[in-house]
Enzyme design. Structure first.
Site, PDB file in Angstrom:
ATOM      1  N   THR A 119       0.812  -1.218   0.000  1.00 50.54           N
ATOM      2  CA  THR A 119       0.000   0.000   0.000  1.00 50.54           C
ATOM      3  C   THR A 119       0.845   1.267   0.000  1.00 50.54           C
ATOM      4  O   THR A 119       1.944   1.285   0.570  1.00 50.54           O
ATOM      5  CB  THR A 119      -0.896   0.007   1.262  1.00 50.54           C
ATOM      6  OG1 THR A 119      -1.524   1.282   1.384  1.00 50.54           O
ATOM      7  CG2 THR A 119      -0.084  -0.216   2.532  1.00 50.54           C
ATOM      8  N   TYR A 143      -1.805  -0.191  10.396  1.00 49.67           N
ATOM      9  CA  TYR A 143      -2.066  -0.859   9.113  1.00 49.67           C
ATOM     10  C   TYR A 143      -0.868  -0.708   8.174  1.00 49.67           C
ATOM     11  O   TYR A 143      -0.322  -1.697   7.673  1.00 49.67           O
ATOM     12  CB  TYR A 143      -3.337  -0.287   8.455  1.00 49.67           C
ATOM     13  CG  TYR A 143      -3.446  -0.666   7.001  1.00 49.67           C
ATOM     14  CD1 TYR A 143      -3.628  -1.996   6.631  1.00 49.67           C
ATOM     15  CD2 TYR A 143      -3.310   0.295   5.994  1.00 49.67           C
ATOM     16  CE1 TYR A 143      -3.670  -2.363   5.293  1.00 49.67           C
ATOM     17  CE2 TYR A 143      -3.361  -0.065   4.658  1.00 49.67           C
ATOM     18  CZ  TYR A 143      -3.543  -1.393   4.315  1.00 49.67           C
ATOM     19  OH  TYR A 143      -3.577  -1.742   2.998  1.00 49.67           O
TER      20      TYR A 143
END
Ligand code: UDP
Length: 322
Positions: A119, A143
């Site tokens: 990501t 995350y």
């Protein structure tokens, strides 16, 4: 016989899209998912092996039963930034353990090609935009931190023969053409599904913040059609097969940014209604501008995304109306 590809987290929004594109491109997806953040869906035609990837024995057992496999696409992970801030343990436990167990089981089976869904969140607040892969890693959330950890863990396995490739997603959006498979989270936090949903209900679209340092004051993102993102995984697997020394991380975006106000404008044109904006205060943690430097993707993978913003809104609308 079609080459088989293990697809962890294959029952979710992006995983499901990858399953459809693998199938279209002549591969057979072997979908593994524990349904912890997704559920069985009538639109999903592929068999799902329901296995908790935190359970090493269960993973080994399934992997041992499988016929020869071309490679693995590893998505299974928790992926909500705000949730990761309040429940970091959930993120480290799920995302790190699932990756370690997947790699261990793959190497036992001699499966070495692994594409990992990473990501742009691991760049944190960018100091340079468009963001190149060499940008400093400074995740702002557990995350992003967990994905950065997994990238490094995969690197540790290269000496044991693993060929990992981390695809760093920017903002996936839209649905598979014809509205075959798309995004529907509850609650929905993403912009494009919200624009389509509020638009369909004739309601104003909530927009968070209008005084960012951008030309129209709203945040800029690099949206990529989910079908293109899915195809990038197929291209990445073939790249791992064809190329001896590969790069380890590639941004997957278009390199073109759109502001929230531009997205609302595009949606007004596509949906044929004049969408109004309901201005809200800034959302915590939103970066003003996240745009990929997508040149490495173009150069290494030779991949060019096809879908534009209108494609994303139109396909999302087709999926929503189903
Ligand atoms: N956004 C918005 N209204 C919404 C959902 C999102 O204005 O209903 C904004 C959000 O503040 C951000 C951008 O749209 O600036 C993209 O948000 P999204 O959640 O889709 O992706 P993110 O980049 O946060 O992962």
């Amino acid at each position: 016989m079609k080459p088989k590809v293990i697809l962890t987290g294959g029952a979710g929004y992006i995983g499901g899209a990858i399953a459809f594109v693998l199938d279209r491109e002549g591969f057979e997806p072997i979908v593994v998912d524990d349904y912890s953040t997704s559920r069985p869906h009538k639109s999903f035609p592929f068999k799902v092996h329901q296995v908790d990837l935190k359970n090493r024995a269960a993973v080994d057992q399934l992997w041992q039963q499988l016929p020869p496999v071309f490679g693995v696409i590893h998505l299974a992970a928790r992926a909500l930034v705000p949730e990761s801030v309040t429940k970091p343990g959930l993120y480290y436990e799920n995302n790190v353990m699932a990756a370690v167990n997947t790699v261990e089981a793959c190497l036992k089976r001699g499966i070495t090609r692994l594409v990992h869904s990473s990501t742009c969140a691991l760049y944190g607040n960018p100091v340079q935009v468009p963001i190149p892969e060499s940008h400093p890693q400074a995740p702002l959330s557990p995350y992003g931190e967990s994905k950065w950890m997994v990238e490094r863990i995969l690197g540790s396995y290269e000496k044991l023969g693993l060929k990992p490739l981390n695809l760093r997603y920017f903002n996936p959006a839209g649905a598979i053409a014809g509205g075959k498979w798309g995004e529907s989270h509850e609650p929905e936090t993403h912009l494009i599904p919200n624009v389509v949903r509020f638009g369909a209900q004739g309601k104003a679209v909530p927009v968070y913040g209008n005084d960012y340092a951008t030309p129209d004051g709203t945040c800029i993102r690099d949206y990529i059609h989910v079908e293109d993102l899915a195809m990038a995984h197929v291209v990445a697997l073939k790249y791992l097969e064809a190329t001896a020394t590969t790069v380890k991380a590639i941004n997957v975006g278009t390199g073109r940014g759109y502001s929230v106000a531009e997205v609302v404008g595009a949606a007004s044109r596509v949906l044929g209604r004049d969408l109004k904006i309901d201005w809200h205060p800034k959302r915590a943690g939103d970066s003003p501008r996240l745009v990929a430097d997508a040149s490495l993707m173009r150069k290494e993978l030779g991949f060019e995304p096809k879908g534009d913003l209108e494609t994303m809104v139109r396909t999302q609308s087709e999926w929503h109306s189903k």
